[in-house]
Design a protein around this motif. Sequence first.
Motif, PDB file in Angstrom:
ATOM      1  N   SER A   1       0.840  -1.206   0.000  1.00 28.53           N
ATOM      2  CA  SER A   1       0.000   0.000   0.000  1.00 28.53           C
ATOM      3  C   SER A   1       0.870   1.250   0.000  1.00 28.53           C
ATOM      4  N   LEU A   2       1.918   1.251   0.804  1.00 31.69           N
ATOM      5  CA  LEU A   2       2.829   2.393   0.839  1.00 31.69           C
ATOM      6  C   LEU A   2       3.483   2.606  -0.519  1.00 31.69           C
ATOM      7  N   ASP A   3       3.966   1.529  -1.121  1.00 28.71           N
ATOM      8  CA  ASP A   3       4.611   1.634  -2.433  1.00 28.71           C
ATOM      9  C   ASP A   3       3.650   2.191  -3.480  1.00 28.71           C
ATOM     10  N   GLN A   4       2.417   1.719  -3.447  1.00 29.69           N
ATOM     11  CA  GLN A   4       1.410   2.209  -4.395  1.00 29.69           C
ATOM     12  C   GLN A   4       1.124   3.687  -4.167  1.00 29.69           C
ATOM     13  N   CYS A   5       1.032   4.103  -2.921  1.00 27.44           N
ATOM     14  CA  CYS A   5       0.803   5.521  -2.611  1.00 27.44           C
ATOM     15  C   CYS A   5       1.950   6.378  -3.128  1.00 27.44           C
ATOM     16  N   LEU A   6       3.165   5.933  -2.910  1.00 31.01           N
ATOM     17  CA  LEU A   6       4.333   6.685  -3.357  1.00 31.01           C
ATOM     18  C   LEU A   6       4.419   6.784  -4.877  1.00 31.01           C
ATOM     19  N   ALA A   7       3.890   5.793  -5.580  1.00 26.57           N
ATOM     20  CA  ALA A   7       3.926   5.791  -7.044  1.00 26.57           C
ATOM     21  C   ALA A   7       2.768   6.582  -7.658  1.00 26.57           C
ATOM     22  N   SER A   8       1.847   7.055  -6.842  1.00 26.99           N
ATOM     23  CA  SER A   8       0.668   7.762  -7.334  1.00 26.99           C
ATOM     24  C   SER A   8       0.898   9.268  -7.379  1.00 26.99           C
ATOM     25  N   ASP A   9       0.042   9.938  -8.165  1.00 31.34           N
ATOM     26  CA  ASP A   9       0.038  11.394  -8.172  1.00 31.34           C
ATOM     27  C   ASP A   9      -0.670  11.947  -6.948  1.00 31.34           C
ATOM     28  N   SER A  10      -1.633  11.172  -6.429  1.00 29.03           N
ATOM     29  CA  SER A  10      -2.418  11.617  -5.287  1.00 29.03           C
ATOM     30  C   SER A  10      -2.944  10.405  -4.534  1.00 29.03           C
ATOM     31  N   VAL A  11      -3.302  10.636  -3.274  1.00 28.53           N
ATOM     32  CA  VAL A  11      -3.860   9.579  -2.428  1.00 28.53           C
ATOM     33  C   VAL A  11      -5.135  10.107  -1.789  1.00 28.53           C
ATOM     34  N   LEU A  12      -6.180   9.287  -1.817  1.00 26.58           N
ATOM     35  CA  LEU A  12      -7.448   9.645  -1.190  1.00 26.58           C
ATOM     36  C   LEU A  12      -7.713   8.655  -0.064  1.00 26.58           C
ATOM     37  N   LEU A  13      -7.646   9.147   1.180  1.00 22.31           N
ATOM     38  CA  LEU A  13      -7.877   8.321   2.360  1.00 22.31           C
ATOM     39  C   LEU A  13      -9.287   8.566   2.865  1.00 22.31           C
ATOM     40  N   ALA A  14     -10.053   7.485   3.053  1.00 22.61           N
ATOM     41  CA  ALA A  14     -11.414   7.618   3.573  1.00 22.61           C
ATOM     42  C   ALA A  14     -11.362   7.476   5.096  1.00 22.61           C
ATOM     43  N   CYS A  15     -11.902   6.404   5.641  1.00 17.52           N
ATOM     44  CA  CYS A  15     -11.975   6.230   7.091  1.00 17.52           C
ATOM     45  C   CYS A  15     -11.298   4.932   7.510  1.00 17.52           C
ATOM     46  N   ILE A  16     -10.651   4.995   8.654  1.00 15.70           N
ATOM     47  CA  ILE A  16     -10.051   3.785   9.212  1.00 15.70           C
ATOM     48  C   ILE A  16     -10.381   3.710  10.691  1.00 15.70           C
ATOM     49  N   GLY A  17     -10.393   2.502  11.181  1.00 20.27           N
ATOM     50  CA  GLY A  17     -10.594   2.279  12.604  1.00 20.27           C
ATOM     51  C   GLY A  17     -12.010   1.877  12.948  1.00 20.27           C
ATOM     52  N   GLY A  18     -12.130   1.161  14.012  1.00 20.66           N
ATOM     53  CA  GLY A  18     -13.433   0.728  14.484  1.00 20.66           C
ATOM     54  C   GLY A  18     -13.274  -0.098  15.741  1.00 20.66           C
ATOM     55  N   TYR A  19     -14.383  -0.375  16.384  1.00 21.67           N
ATOM     56  CA  TYR A  19     -14.363  -1.105  17.644  1.00 21.67           C
ATOM     57  C   TYR A  19     -13.682  -2.461  17.517  1.00 21.67           C
ATOM     58  N   LYS A  20     -13.825  -3.086  16.373  1.00 23.50           N
ATOM     59  CA  LYS A  20     -13.258  -4.421  16.163  1.00 23.50           C
ATOM     60  C   LYS A  20     -11.747  -4.440  16.394  1.00 23.50           C
ATOM     61  N   TRP A  21     -11.074  -3.335  16.076  1.00 19.56           N
ATOM     62  CA  TRP A  21      -9.608  -3.294  16.134  1.00 19.56           C
ATOM     63  C   TRP A  21      -9.085  -2.419  17.280  1.00 19.56           C
ATOM     64  N   ASP A  22      -9.958  -1.897  18.126  1.00 22.15           N
ATOM     65  CA  ASP A  22      -9.538  -0.978  19.188  1.00 22.15           C
ATOM     66  C   ASP A  22      -8.577  -1.593  20.199  1.00 22.15           C
ATOM     67  N   ASN A  23      -8.681  -2.886  20.436  1.00 24.39           N
ATOM     68  CA  ASN A  23      -7.846  -3.534  21.453  1.00 24.39           C
ATOM     69  C   ASN A  23      -6.576  -4.141  20.881  1.00 24.39           C
ATOM     70  N   ASN A  24      -6.292  -3.908  19.612  1.00 22.83           N
ATOM     71  CA  ASN A  24      -5.052  -4.400  19.012  1.00 22.83           C
ATOM     72  C   ASN A  24      -3.868  -3.654  19.612  1.00 22.83           C
ATOM     73  N   PRO A  25      -2.683  -4.281  19.633  1.00 17.48           N
ATOM     74  CA  PRO A  25      -1.488  -3.580  20.122  1.00 17.48           C
ATOM     75  C   PRO A  25      -1.177  -2.350  19.267  1.00 17.48           C
ATOM     76  N   ARG A  26      -0.643  -1.302  19.888  1.00 18.08           N
ATOM     77  CA  ARG A  26      -0.342  -0.035  19.186  1.00 18.08           C
ATOM     78  C   ARG A  26       0.756  -0.194  18.148  1.00 18.08           C
ATOM     79  N   GLU A  27       1.724  -1.069  18.363  1.00 18.57           N
ATOM     80  CA  GLU A  27       2.817  -1.210  17.422  1.00 18.57           C
ATOM     81  C   GLU A  27       2.355  -1.976  16.234  1.00 18.57           C
TER      82      GLU A  27
END
Length: 137
Positions: free
Chosen positions: A111-137
Amino acid sequence: FRPTNTSNRKNMKLFQALPLFLASSCSGFTFIPQQQTRSSPIRTALNAVPKADSYKVTLLPGDGIGPEITDATKAVLKTLCDRCGFQLNFEEALIGGAAIDAVNDPFPQESLDQCLASDSVLLACIGGYKWDNNPRE
């Protein structure tokens, strides 16, 4: 809209950059920012990507309502492209909870490589209760 504090002023400058970019790409559409300084990020936004007939945009729909937001945004941008005579080539990549579910990584290197190869990046929404308790790292 008149920003009242420093944080809102910074956000306003970012929002001004997209319409100004579109104005440079779309004949018949003009956007004049209320304030413009010599070091304004608006000027640099116009020079960030050379003017072309088509642009590569990486979409990061994320999870939750992100895919719905991305679909609606794509429809609006398609109409704008048809009206203004340029093309946006969209490619989606994984980020957030959708990426964790698919490849166990919130922001895969692909995903990072694709973003770097693009002219622009459009980020919508990330995150939710399902993943809230995952480790921060």
